[in-house]
Design an enzyme around this catalytic site. Structure first.
Site, short mmCIF file in Angstrom:
data_model
loop_
_atom_site.label_atom_id
_atom_site.label_comp_id
_atom_site.label_asym_id
_atom_site.label_seq_id
_atom_site.Cartn_x
_atom_site.Cartn_y
_atom_site.Cartn_z
CB CYS A 1 -37.67 -39.29 -43.68
SG CYS A 1 -38.44 -38.75 -45.19
CB CYS B 1 -43.59 -38.46 -45.87
SG CYS B 1 -41.91 -37.86 -46.18
CB CYS C 1 -40.07 -41.73 -47.04
SG CYS C 1 -41.11 -41.41 -45.60
CB CYS D 1 -40.67 -37.81 -42.20
SG CYS D 1 -41.64 -39.15 -42.84
N GLY E 1 -42.38 -39.20 -12.61
CA GLY E 1 -43.10 -37.96 -12.88
C GLY E 1 -42.87 -36.86 -11.87
#
Lengths: 280, 263
Positions: A271, A240, A243, A265, A31
């Site tokens: 997807c 979605c 899909c 998606c 970080g």
């Protein structure tokens, strides 16, 4: 005139070495933003100069590269970066998350879970999470050094005061390994939990700001929140339209000028696979 | 140096031989004084006499060239000029407040009033939104700002309101000492009066020490127990406020006192 030739993956070996050193330092201090001597790349700032330098430094002849932009494998930016490495390094590219060894991304972490050995490379526009609170870099460096992070919550406070919920939807600040506050680049907060204890290596490169930071595998990545307003993921009413997935990040798309809209998606590869599964 | 502190074994803050040079330019020189708990000290003098430099050195905003600032913190007597920066920053954040002359320097103008008050609470570890909100509302009421304006930006506030908001934002984590750099300058006289009124109420209620830098002798008389008069970076006279203002000894102080317009 002989044809122009570049070193493997465009960058010269000395520059790669310098960037690899910065990456090792970044991995050693999860970080923490490590400054590095950012090089000029043949694409404009804001298009992924940080990410492309990281990829160029870690890529080898055996690697398979996947590049996504807004979750999509076939946008101009993604295709251009893939072509760049095909030309300069002669490596294979792929759209399949499971087959990729390096995945360079702008906005998303793929829905398909990452595995050990994979490297995520993020293109970062604003590496400094404290910039909203304190514009002076001399001060933010000290705030990181002395772990003075309380005021980071002011941003979240402002959200709740205005919208009665934490409205920050992307670049949602996280604390890494219980120490440094990190900006996870412009990924939606939906992807924040994917960083937590991930088996893959996550590298973040900011080209304009010349900073590299990293999340090593199996590291705690916790999203900031309040006791009474905990961190929450986005939710969508529908599934979605392509899909039928109900657990993936969805984009809202207008389909006519009467306001009809569908959700699909954002991760095109996921997807496609998912649609194949549902309609045998 | 002063009569008041002889019995106080431990002052809250003690400045010892503090000097600050800007190159060859003198900021303040060989300043020594002590502040007891709940005592309000005034530093007066004409502009350019080194008052603000002195305050900035005490607050750690400027690095002093010489001398010591001893602070009786929760972890014992500390020299703020010498000890570890991380510790100094923590002590300054949790146990002192600093009110600037221009509220836009002390406040975050792009953050709502509530956020400004809550910032110190969050910086000191409070993570409960409702509690922060409650504290912010309470403090707005204490400094006589309409609690309905909690979500407004300070830039929409009047100068006097901004200054009161700044005071609230500094008092919210119950500091031991407040450092104030001309908090009333640039305000209308009636607005000044209200600010002083609020300050007096708060100071007496909170058992708070204060160092008030001002060139306004009327403000100094109303708020301060003791006064230090500065001229060209040095303290030329000190004593009880009324004593200094009614019976100034040094020619410079006499000039200063006599230069105040009487209505």
């Amino acid at each position: 005139m002989p044809p122009l030739s570049y070193n493997f993956a465009y960058l010269d070996e000395q520059s790669k070495k310098m960037i690899r050193r910065a990456i090792l330092k970044a991995l050693a201090i999860p970080g923490f933003q490590v400054p590095f001597g950012g090089r000029e790349m043949p694409l404009p700032y804001g298009w992924g100069t940080g990410g492309i330098q990281l990829t160029a430094s870690v890529i080898g002849p055996d690697d398979r590269l996947k590049v996504i932009d807004q979750g999509s494998d076939d946008t101009v930016n993604a295709i251009s970066i893939k072509q760049f490495f095909t030309k300069t390094a002669g490596i294979d590219t792929t759209e399949e998350t499971v087959k990729a060894t390096i995945i360079q991304t702008r906005h998303r972490i793929p829905e398909t879970p990452l595995q050990k050995g994979q490297i995520m490379v993020f293109q970062v526009p604003i590496p400094e999470p404290l910039q909203f609170i304190e514009p002076r870099q001399t001060q933010t460096a000290k705030m990181h050094a002395f772990e003075e992070y309380g005021s980071m919550h002011v941003k979240l406070y402002e959200d709740i005061a205005k919208f009665d919920r934490i409205a920050t939807a992307f670049d949602y600040p996280v604390q890494v390994h219980g120490r440094y506050i990190m900006s996870p680049s412009p990924i939606p907060k939906y992807d924040n939990p994917k960083l937590h204890q991930s088996p893959a290596i996550h590298l973040f490169g900011a080209g304009r700001e010349k900073r590299i930071y990293a999340v090593p595998p199996f590291t705690d990545v916790i999203s900031l929140d309040f006791e009474d307003y905990p961190f929450e993921l986005e939710q969508w009413d529908g599934a979605c339209a392509v899909c039928g997935s109900q657990n993936s990040f969805l984009d809202e798309i207008l389909t006519d000028d009467k306001g009809t809209r569908v959700f699909i998606c954002s991760d095109t590869e996921y997807c496609k696979n998912n649609a194949g599964k549902n309609t045998p | 140096m002063s009569v008041l502190q002889e019995n106080d074994s431990l002052p809250l803050l003690e400045v010892r031989h503090l000097s600050k040079f800007f190159g060859k330019q003198l900021g303040c020189h060989d300043i020594s004084f002590a502040v007891s708990p709940a005592e309000v000290i005034g530093v007066v003098g004409e502009s350019g006499s080194g008052k603000s430099t002195l305050l900035d050195c005490i607050a750690g905003r400027l690095k002093s060239s010489n001398g010591a600032v001893l602070f009786n913190s929760s972890v014992g007597m500390l020299d703020l000029c010498r000890c570890d920066e991380a510790l100094v920053r923590k002590i300054i954040r949790t146990q002192t407040g600093y009110v600037t002359q221009n509220a836009s320097q002390g406040l975050k103008m792009h953050i709502s009033a509530g956020g400004n008050i809550g910032e110190k609470l969050m910086a000191n570890g409070m993570r409960n939104y409702r509690q922060i909100r409650k504290e912010a509302l309470a403090w707005l009421a204490k400094v006589e700002i309409d609690p309905g304006r909690i979500d407004d930006l300070p830039s929409t506030f009047s100068g006097g309101m901004q200054q009161r908001l700044q005071i609230a934002a500094n008092l919210v984590n119950a500091p031991k000492i407040m450092l104030m750099d001309e908090p009333t300058s640039g305000l209308d006289v009636s607005v000044q009066a209200r600010l002083i009124d609020v300050l007096r109420k708060l100071v007496s209620g909170l058992n708070l020490s204060m160092i008030l830098v001002t060139h306004d002798l009327a403000v100094a008389r109303l708020l301060c127990h003791r006064l230090y008069v500065m001229k060209q970076g040095k303290i030329v006279e000190s004593g009880l406020s009324d004593q200094i203002l009614d019976d100034p000894r040094q020619p410079y102080t006499q000039l200063l006192v006599s230069s105040v317009l009487k209505p």
